[in-house]
Write a protein that holds these residues in place. Structure first.
Motif, PDB file in Angstrom:
ATOM      1  N   CYS A 140       0.975  -1.007   0.233  1.00 30.75           N
ATOM      2  CA  CYS A 140      -0.022   0.244   0.085  1.00 30.75           C
ATOM      3  C   CYS A 140       0.531   1.104  -0.243  1.00 30.75           C
ATOM      4  O   CYS A 140       1.583   1.010   0.513  1.00 30.75           O
ATOM      5  CB  CYS A 140      -0.865  -0.142   1.487  1.00 30.75           C
TER       6      CYS A 140
ATOM      7  N   SER B 176       0.069   4.644   0.477  1.00 31.25           N
ATOM      8  CA  SER B 176      -0.220   5.366   1.222  1.00 31.25           C
ATOM      9  C   SER B 176       0.116   5.597   2.537  1.00 31.25           C
ATOM     10  O   SER B 176       0.558   6.057   3.368  1.00 31.25           O
ATOM     11  CB  SER B 176      -1.489   5.861   0.812  1.00 31.25           C
ATOM     12  N   CYS B 177      -0.287   3.944   3.421  1.00 28.53           N
ATOM     13  CA  CYS B 177       0.407   3.859   4.494  1.00 28.53           C
ATOM     14  C   CYS B 177       1.641   3.026   4.860  1.00 28.53           C
ATOM     15  O   CYS B 177       1.678   2.696   5.604  1.00 28.53           O
ATOM     16  CB  CYS B 177      -0.611   3.251   5.899  1.00 28.53           C
TER      17      CYS B 177
ATOM     18  N   TRP C 227       1.662  -0.849   4.766  1.00 31.65           N
ATOM     19  CA  TRP C 227       1.234  -2.008   4.948  1.00 31.65           C
ATOM     20  C   TRP C 227       1.804  -3.158   3.410  1.00 31.65           C
ATOM     21  O   TRP C 227       2.018  -1.930   2.500  1.00 31.65           O
ATOM     22  CB  TRP C 227       0.086  -1.780   4.523  1.00 31.65           C
TER      23      TRP C 227
ATOM     24  N   CYS D 242      -6.741  -1.815   1.115  1.00 34.12           N
ATOM     25  CA  CYS D 242      -5.239  -2.179   2.212  1.00 34.12           C
ATOM     26  C   CYS D 242      -6.173  -2.223   3.921  1.00 34.12           C
ATOM     27  O   CYS D 242      -6.710  -1.524   4.310  1.00 34.12           O
ATOM     28  CB  CYS D 242      -4.211  -1.127   2.396  1.00 34.12           C
TER      29      CYS D 242
ATOM     30  N   GLU E 133      -5.085  -2.272   6.890  1.00 32.48           N
ATOM     31  CA  GLU E 133      -4.577  -0.671   7.438  1.00 32.48           C
ATOM     32  C   GLU E 133      -5.351   0.422   7.301  1.00 32.48           C
ATOM     33  O   GLU E 133      -5.511   1.248   8.450  1.00 32.48           O
ATOM     34  CB  GLU E 133      -3.118  -0.572   7.406  1.00 32.48           C
ATOM     35  N   CYS E 134      -5.256   0.584   6.168  1.00 34.32           N
ATOM     36  CA  CYS E 134      -6.177   1.943   6.115  1.00 34.32           C
ATOM     37  C   CYS E 134      -7.006   2.721   5.001  1.00 34.32           C
ATOM     38  O   CYS E 134      -7.319   3.239   4.543  1.00 34.32           O
ATOM     39  CB  CYS E 134      -4.718   3.183   5.818  1.00 34.32           C
TER      40      CYS E 134
ATOM     41  N   ASN F  15      -7.005   2.067   1.660  1.00 33.86           N
ATOM     42  CA  ASN F  15      -6.597   2.423   0.895  1.00 33.86           C
ATOM     43  C   ASN F  15      -7.017   1.113  -0.520  1.00 33.86           C
ATOM     44  O   ASN F  15      -6.675   0.797  -0.504  1.00 33.86           O
ATOM     45  CB  ASN F  15      -5.531   2.949  -0.009  1.00 33.86           C
TER      46      ASN F  15
HETATM   47 ZN    ZN Z   1      -2.776   1.257   3.471  1.00 35.20          ZN
END
Ligand code: ZN
Ligand code: ADP
Ligand code: ZN
Length: 697
Positions: A391, A393-394, A396, A439, A441-442, A444
């Motif tokens: 990912c 953006s974060c 992951w 994702c 986690e986030c 995305n």
């Molecule tokens: Zn993410």
């Protein structure tokens, strides 16, 4: 009538708890039972197949109240004494029990006790099958120059002469560049041996790769009518048993097999060939970790017969033995067809890779080869689509929850049937999961594959060279029955223009129309933790390069190899480019001597596995304590600190290791004997195993 005194037998079983088990010899076997007979014995509530070690001793290791042997497996061939000596050697050397070596040497069908319902004896069934269909293994026909027997060149001839002259135990190291005609030399020697003695058997060990069908076919063409037994892991159980028994009965005159074949009892064994002797697949990685190459040399010495180890890049251990005069070197410095070795270009790949991971130089070379109607091979030692999903953006990454590794993105659906499907698979524990839509986690939804494996390279090559016919070969392809052969046959036949693949493409294959090899990302092995990594990399790159430009000069242009790397100035590449194995090997040996590594010192590795890393480390610390207390380890033994293994966790189990080394092999073994006795007394839930001459540390 006088009461007869009971007779006991010592029986080896594949059970780690004792070196043998005592059984009573029933009256009906009192006259016939001998050492090396295979028997069926009671074990708990069931039965087991065992090997009789001795008849007549006093009982020492009874699993329970001494019970009688259930039956003698009369149809099982009794191995010859030299075979048992090999088993005994392996047991001593690897510090395991004889039964742990001897029983796994039997094919599964033959070492499994018959069920109550089974009719007849597995050995008899296997023998009947072998006799009904003698295995000559003539597979598909691969065109090869040597179908019409060729004239040996001078180097091949002198190598052959030396082998033919060998009497008793000798070890020859056949060091021949790729395509130098080593196989031709083996085949001539084998022909000679089989003709000289009409009972003689020859064992040829080959690496665990897609190579056996090609070789078997070549052998079939060379020795029509000869009974050849091919033993490898791709066989069905019944075939495996049938071929094994043909070998053990002495009917199969030539036995071609992967590592396990070194333990097949061959009653008339007259010589051994170990092809690609440097190959890591000769190391057994489950159960007892033995080296089939090393055992082949021991087997030859026990039987006083010659053995030849062949390679373009011998293992440093073998190279060193040759330097010390223990092995005789036979050199084949030229290609047999008169072709010259390919030109090697080291290409800096530090910039962003182009499509299909190709640099500008590689792309141009590929386009040129295709234009001229030549074939190209793209080598990348990583299967799947991409080694990790990420990912952006974060941050992951597709970490495997149970291993210290990423799950690899694989394309699973067929490309042609619109919309490929993907999954995430761990190459260590085997677990697979679906690809998350977003994702975890986030949230995305734009997850990106990082890097490339064979599938992605294949897909991008198709886009890049739309007219070309492209195939792929890796373990995923090979897991479908017949699929690997199909790719190889098409490439041999010229109905594919490009193949992309892993190691499986690198070794042994004699592609006649291949002129260009491109190695993507040669760096994986360069800075690895394991001390053998550079040796392996050099050998793999030599092998894969050696596929290029093998045909005779009139038939094809000189081969070209492009090696892409981010470390073009690394000395390994200079040696590779100069085709200088000797220089490279001598430099590595000097480094190993300096660093106190094999072949200058001998290693043993204690591995521990537990739910938590702390547990595994604590066990190893206790083991280290035992080793260093009371001078169990003499001054010649170095015991290192416990450390997590490079792959610290697999399938949820933490793994750690403790290295022991010594300049003296003998002292190391003395120490290990004493140490193992103590370790056996440690109360622990930790699973541990001691490995001698570990392949990786
Ligand atoms: Zn993410
Ligand atoms: P290696 O095992 O060293 O890689 P091979 O035995 O497969 O080499 O031989 C490479 C190629 O050279 C094969 O196509 C083989 O048929 C051919 N070959 C071997 N010996 C000769 C020879 N003396 N003359 C011409 N061609 C040969
Ligand atoms: Zn895993």
């Amino acid at each position: 009538m006088t009461a007869t005194t009971p007779i006991f037998a010592r029986v080896a079983l594949d059970v780690p708890i004792a070196p043998w088990f005592d059984y009573l010899v029933p009256d009906e076997l009192a006259d016939s039972l001998r050492a090396r007979d295979w028997v069926l014995v009671p074990w708990g509530r069931g039965r087991r197949v065992g090997l009789v070690l001795e008849v007549g001793g006093q009982p020492e290791h009874a699993a329970e109240k001494i019970r009688p042997i259930a039956s003698l497996i009369g149809a099982a061939p009794r191995p010859d004494p030299a075979w048992l000596e090999l088993v005994e050697f392996a047991a001593r050397y690897y510090h395991r029990h004889r039964g742990e070596i001897a029983l796994p040497a039997l094919p599964r069908l033959l070492r499994t006790p018959p069920s109550a319902r089974a009719r007849g004896c597995a050995f008899e069934r296997a023998r009947a099958r072998a006799i009904a269909a003698p295995a000559t293994d003539a597979g598909q026909t691969i065109p090869s120059v040597d179908d019409e027997v060729v004239q040996l060149n001078a180097d091949q001839q002198s190598a052959l002469d030396a082998l033919i002259a060998a009497r008793g135990f000798t070890v020859h190291l056949l060091h021949g560049i790729t395509g130098s005609g080593k196989t031709e030399v083996y085949l001539r020697w084998i022909a000679h041996l089989l003709e000289r003695d009409h009972q003689a058997q020859v064992l040829m060990l080959v690496p665990e790769i897609a190579l056996t069908p090609q070789l078997a076919q070549r052998v079939g063409a060379r020795f029509p009518g000869l009974e050849v037994a091919v033993l490898h892991s791709g066989l069905g159980e019944a075939d495996r048993a049938a071929r094994w028994i043909a070998a053990a009965d002495g009917r199969a005159r030539l036995v071609i097999g992967t590592r396990l074949a070194v333990l097949a009892p061959l009653p008339a064994l007259a010589a051994i060939v170990v092809d690609e002797e440097h190959d890591p697949s000769f190391r057994q990685q489950e159960g007892v970790h033995y080296s089939a190459r090393d055992l082949a040399v021991v087997a030859a010495s026990l039987r006083a017969i010659p053995v030849v180890l062949g390679s373009a890049t011998p293992a440093l251990e073998s190279w060193f033995s040759a330097q010390r005069g223990r092995y005789q070197v036979l050199s084949l410095p030229e290609r047999a067809t008169g072709a010259v070795l390919p030109v090697l270009r080291i290409v800096d790949a530090r910039g962003a890779p182009g499509p299909a991971g190709l640099t500008e130089a590689a792309r141009t070379a590929m386009a040129g080869a295709l234009e001229r109607g030549e074939q190209a091979l793209v080598f990348i030692n990583r299967r799947g689509f991409a080694p990790v999903l990420s990912c952006q953006s974060c941050g992951w990454l597709s970490q495997c929850p149970d291993c210290s590794a990423y799950r690899v993105l694989h394309r699973s659906g067929a490309r042609s049937r619109g919309g490929a499907r993907y999954l995430l698979q761990c190459h260590h524990c085997g677990a697979a999961s679906t690809v998350p839509r977003a994702c975890p986690e986030c949230g995305n939804i734009d997850l990106q594959p990082l890097g490339a494996g064979t599938q992605r390279i294949e897909q991008e090559l198709i886009a890049l060279f739309p007219g070309a016919r492209i195939g792929r070969l890796d373990r995923d392809v090979a897991s479908r029955r017949g699929a690997a052969e199909k790719v190889l046959d098409s490439f041999h036949a010229g109905t594919l223009d490009i193949v992309v693949g892993t190691q499986m493409l690198a070794k042994g294959h004699d592609f006649q129309r291949l002129s260009l090899v491109v190695v993507l990302d040669a760096d994986a092995g360069l800075y690895a933790a394991d001390f053998r990594a550079p040796e392996r990399l050099f050998s793999t790159l030599t092998q894969v390069s050696g596929r290029a430009g093998r045909a005779a000069p009139g038939l094809a242009p000189r081969g070209e190899v492009i090696v892409q790397t981010r470390y073009p100035e690394h000395p390994l590449f200079a040696a590779l480019q100069a085709h200088d194995f000797r220089g490279f090997a001598d430099a590595l040996l000097a480094e190993r001597r300096e660093a106190g590594l094999p072949p200058f010192r001998y290693l043993a590795l204690l591995r521990a596995e537990a739910a938590e890393l702390d547990e595994a480390l604590a066990f190893l610390a206790a083991a280290r304590g035992l080793a260093t207390a009371d001078d169990v380890a003499g001054s010649e033994i170095m015991v290192f600190d416990p450390v997590p293994m490079p792959m610290a966790r697999i399938a949820g189990r933490a793994r750690a290791q403790l290295l022991v080394d010594s300049p003296s092999r003998q002292q190391l073994h003395h120490f290990v004997d004493a140490w193992l006795a103590q370790l056996g007394g440690l109360e622990t839930r930790v699973r541990w195993q001691l490995e001698i001459d570990p392949n990786e540390i």
